[in-house]
Design an enzyme around this catalytic site. Structure first.
Site, PDB file in Angstrom:
ATOM      1  CB  CYS A  45     -12.558  19.793   5.480  1.00 13.04           C
ATOM      2  SG  CYS A  45     -12.273  19.610   7.245  1.00 13.04           S
TER       3      CYS A  45
ATOM      4  CG  HIS B 283     -11.288  25.025   8.776  1.00 18.46           C
ATOM      5  ND1 HIS B 283     -12.154  24.909   7.701  1.00 18.46           N
ATOM      6  CD2 HIS B 283     -10.872  23.762   9.042  1.00 18.46           C
ATOM      7  CE1 HIS B 283     -12.230  23.629   7.355  1.00 18.46           C
ATOM      8  NE2 HIS B 283     -11.476  22.926   8.151  1.00 18.46           N
TER       9      HIS B 283
END
Lengths: 485, 400
Positions: free
Chosen positions: B88, B346
């Site tokens: 991430c 996201h």
């Protein structure tokens, strides 16, 4: 003196109430109402005959260190692999050395007693000093069949040796006959059987007396010399008939646990032997008769060493600590009897890479990590550079087994998003007494009963079934220790 | 002696695609959307870009490997282009590559672009697959992202003696606040405004995380153009210039996953990276000096714990700060003013640059009144890739 040094048993946690099967399938075969009494033990979604055999094996390992075991025989008609030795997987899971004997015994419901007899004879021959004989079965009947009602899952294990023997093996008498009562071909998932009346009249009623009489004659004994007689036969009325025919006092005939566990296949007579040993006294003579393509009849005499055997989770413990399976459909799904929709997530291919698996075999099968010789830190998976930030030693590791260590829950969750055979998938971090931390799957528990700090033990389980390639993959799971009944 | 990145590079322009379930567009379309926005803001021509970095996480369901998809899509003329992936933290890593390239003096102007097309799997949640190597497939738990991050909650409850009911309320406030902020943002994925009760009563995803404790799974892209302070000043005369004050990355050492000296109620990598980032930026008291934050709120509990790991709240003190509105848009240090991962969405490979995009625009005072943070000085971004016991964290600090 050659005989049994210790015994272990395993009955899976879940019990399926037979009425639930009848309520769902009685429309198809109303006659099964007669069989729908009590409950049957069923392997969980992450269990099979192999994992149950390992659990039974662990249950009788307090009497010996894994490194001292010299061999393992496995008897079962429901082994997960046709090629790839199943006993070899048990040896790896139990943490045995590589220089051990191993063999699979299969093909009949005598496979357990045949494995056990072979273990006695291997020790008696002087070839080995000890041998572990495991027996386990997890048979399937089609939906609505009498077999589905009857069959139950269980495993037993016996440590065989020539020292500290609790039950001396006096000998055996065997009959081999191609009596095809139940037949499963090379590609059959489900059991097939011929008419009950034929099995009963020409099978049990002829062969059991033949085996019993053969054994009595061979060892110059009378039936009343035995304090316990054990024989396989799940036809209840037939058992009464056989008792009378052989002149057996029904009080001395071991219960078959049909209403509690079911017809345990290869494990049947040896689970009964384990239950008998739980209550046996020094001097007791025990006869065990298995049935399947003939009979094996075995003769034991209990020694005073039985008084020193450590109390363990035996048949009675397992019988008392089951929980009811809430839905019949779960049983069907777990055994891949009906297709279920685990969602598109489950369809991502997690192919089995054999060489990668082989490279980490000791870690995966035996739950071996490493311990730093310099600072003493246990770590899993095995590391070459010590994970302790104030140590960092390179290549100073020794093998370290985690599966038998005390441990507790450090964190947990119940994951409803993960593709699972038994959602929610429960997992978390486990802290080991003596050091080490592993994030792993839990089993045989529900989220509501968990808390941080709760003790866990470890069980060898199916990690993943690679359906496309028919390969069962195994690893260990944490089993939260619940209050015992 | 290394002196860090502080004030060595400036952001010349930034762009961001609309995040969401963009069924109608491809990853390439998203790249173009962010790039066009970005280069317009920078006020340069494409040929002035000296080198480019592409951040993509799931290449399998996305554009594939390498940076060729970036170069081909944008028609970059044979310049060095590099793909980076660090879970991430991927987008922030692309940004870091561009920043370091400019700071080194090798290039005058560099592009960083992050993109992720997540909604081509056919199921909810992140794509499943082999993300952590073959041994992890064989011995690791059958886990998902929410299950991994849920592992923070039970140790937090145990360590601080916070009843789960209260912890859940603080977690619900985290999500409630982000929904409030996201609802005001036209580029955000989720723009609804659920009540605290709706959040608390949502279906359980991974105990104790309910549906609203989990961030959006979105498609999106974001881009940044980096240059030297000199070039920035010459191109943006009489305008505020946004400088990079800190860029830090910390990877797990195995301690958290395998060594017992870690309680599981915090994230070590965030803690370590934050210390270095504050040092690099010259920040002494983050709770006083940081004006706003965009943190990795993949799950509500992650944001809660991150407040402590970033030294914004004291250890065990995040629950009270959150419930007191300290991190709300009108609070002392607004957190997730754009809706965060929770509501902006996201798309993994784009998230870090999306956060920087928000901080950049907040620092320039470009947003409408209802979502503009008042007079911000320093803005912090934080990414956390992996799971609490095995992860990579990136932290960036921007300022004028």
């Amino acid at each position: 003196m050659v005989g049994i040094r210790s015994y272990g048993t395993y009955i899976p946690r879940y019990r399926l109430i037979r009425k639930k099967i009848f309520n769902a399938m009685g429309w198809l075969n109303p006659a099964t109402v007669a069989l729908s009494r009590g409950e049957k033990a069923i392997a969980g979604s992450d269990e099979d005959s192999l994992t149950m055999a390992v659990s039974a094996g662990i249950n009788c390992m307090e009497e010996i260190k894994e490194g001292d075991l010299e061999g393992v025989y496995f008897g079962s008609t429901t082994m997960p692999f046709k090629e790839r030795q199943n006993a070899g997987l048990i040896a790896a899971a139990l943490g045995m050395n590589e220089n051990v004997r191993s063999a699979d015994f299969s093909g009949s419901l005598r496979s357990g007693t045949s494995a056990l007899i072979s273990a006695f004879e291997a020790v008696a021959s002087g070839g080995v000093n000890n041998m572990l004989a495991c027996v386990s079965d997890c048979r399937l009947g089609k939906m609505g069949s009498p077999q589905e009602m009857n069959f139950g899952d269980a495993a037993a294990a016996f440590l065989v040796g020539d020292q500290d023997v609790i039950a001396e093996y006096k000998g055996a008498f065997s009959i081999t006959e191609d009596f095809g009562d139940h037949i499963r071909g090379m590609n059959s998932k489900f059991d097939r059987q011929w008419e009950d009346r034929w099995i009963r009249d020409l099978g049990y009623e002829k062969l059991i007396p033949k085996a019993v009489e053969g054994l009595l004659k061979k060892y110059q004994m009378q039936i009343n010399d035995f304090s316990k007689v054990i024989y396989s036969c799940h036809y209840i009325p037939e058992r009464k008939k056989l008792n009378a025919k052989l002149g057996m006092d029904p009080g001395k005939v071991q219960d078959i646990m049909l209403d509690k566990v079911g017809d345990m296949g290869s494990a049947q007579s040896l689970m009964m032997l384990a239950a008998a040993l739980e209550e046996a006294k020094a001097g007791d003579k025990i006869m065990v008769v298995s049935f399947g393509s003939g009979c094996d009849a075995l003769y034991f005499e209990v020694t005073d060493k039985i008084n020193q055997l450590k109390k363990k989770k035996g048949v009675s413990w397992h019988l008392a600590n089951g929980i009811e399976l809430d839905k019949y459909a779960k049983y069907l799904a777990w055994r891949y009897i009906i297709p279920i929709d685990k969602g598109l997530r489950s369809e991502e291919d997690l192919t089995t890479r054999w060489s990668s698996m082989a490279r980490s075999n000791k870690a995966i099968m035996g739950f071996f990590g490493s311990r730093c010789v310099k600072c003493g830190t246990p770590q899993f998976p095995p590391q070459r550079i010590c994970v302790n930030p104030s140590c960092g030693a390179i290549d100073e590791m020794e093998p370290y087994r985690f599966s038998d260590k005390e441990a507790k829950i450090a964190s947990f969750t119940g994951d409803n998003l993960a593709a699972s055979m038994n959602p929610p998938q429960i997992y978390g971090n486990i802290l080991f007494k003596g050091g080490g931390k592993v994030m792993m799957d839990f089993t045989d528990c529900d989220v509501a009963s968990l808390s941080v700090g709760m003790p866990v033990s470890f069980s060898f389980r199916i990690k993943y079934f690679d359906e496309r390639r028919d390969i069962t993959r195994y690893f260990w799971k944490a089993v939260p220790v619940m209050e015992e009944k | 002696m290394a002196t860090g990145i502080k004030d060595k590079v400036a952001i010349l322009g930034m762009g961001c695609a609309r995040f969401g379930e963009r069924w109608e567009v491809s990853a390439q379309d998203l790249m173009i959307e962010a790039f066009v926005d970005c280069i317009k803001d920078a006020g340069i021509e494409k040929k002035e870009i000296g080198a480019a970095w592409l951040g993509v996480y799931f290449d399998e369901v996305n554009v594939g490997k390498s940076a060729i998809p970036l170069a081909e899509t944008l028609k970059l003329p044979f310049i060095p282009a590099t793909r980076v992936e660090n879970k991430c933290a991927t987008a922030t890593e692309a940004f870091r590559g561009a920043c370091y390239a400019v700071a080194s003096g090798a290039y005058d102007i560099c592009l960083a672009l992050g993109v992720e097309k997540l909604k081509d799997t056919g199921y909810g949640g992140l794509p499943a697959g082999v993300a952590d190597g073959q041994l992890e497939v064989l011995v690791g738990p059958n886990r998902t992202a929410p299950g991994g991050f849920a592992q923070l909650a039970t140790p937090y409850e145990a360590k601080y003696g916070v009843p789960m009911e209260k912890l859940k309320k603080a977690m619900a406030h985290v999500s409630w606040k982000s929904h409030q902020n996201g609802s005001k943002n036209p580029r955000a994925h989720l723009r609804s405004t659920p009540t605290i009760e709706q959040i608390l009563n949502a279906p359980m995803i991974a105990y104790p995380l309910g549906l609203f404790d989990c961030c959006g799974v979105s498609d999106g892209a974001a881009a940044a153009i980096i240059t030297t302070p000199e070039i920035a000043k010459s191109l943006k005369k009489n305008q505020d210039i946004i400088y990079v004050k800190a860029l830090q990355v910390a990877c797990s050492s195995g301690e958290e996953a395998m060594y017992t000296d870690w309680d599981g109620a915090s994230v070590l990598s965030t803690t370590r990276a934050a210390v270095k980032a504050y040092e690099e930026a010259g920040i002494k008291n983050p709770r006083e000096e940081i004006s706003m934050m965009e943190v990795h709120d993949c799950f509500s509990i992650t944001e809660l714990v991150t407040m402590e790991d970033l030294q914004m709240s004291s250890r065990g003190g995040a629950v009270e700060d959150i419930l007191n509105g300290f991190y709300d848009l009108d609070g002392t240090v607004p957190c997730q003013s754009d809706g965060g991962l929770k509501c902006f969405g996201h798309p993994i490979g784009a998230s870090g640059i999306r956060m920087l995009y928000e901080v950049y625009n907040q620092l320039l005072g470009r947003w409408p009144k209802d979502r503009q943070v008042k007079d911000p000085k320093f803005g912090l971004t934080h990414n956390l890739g992996g799971i609490p016991n095995r992860n990579v964290v990136s932290i960036a600090i921007l300022g004028k």
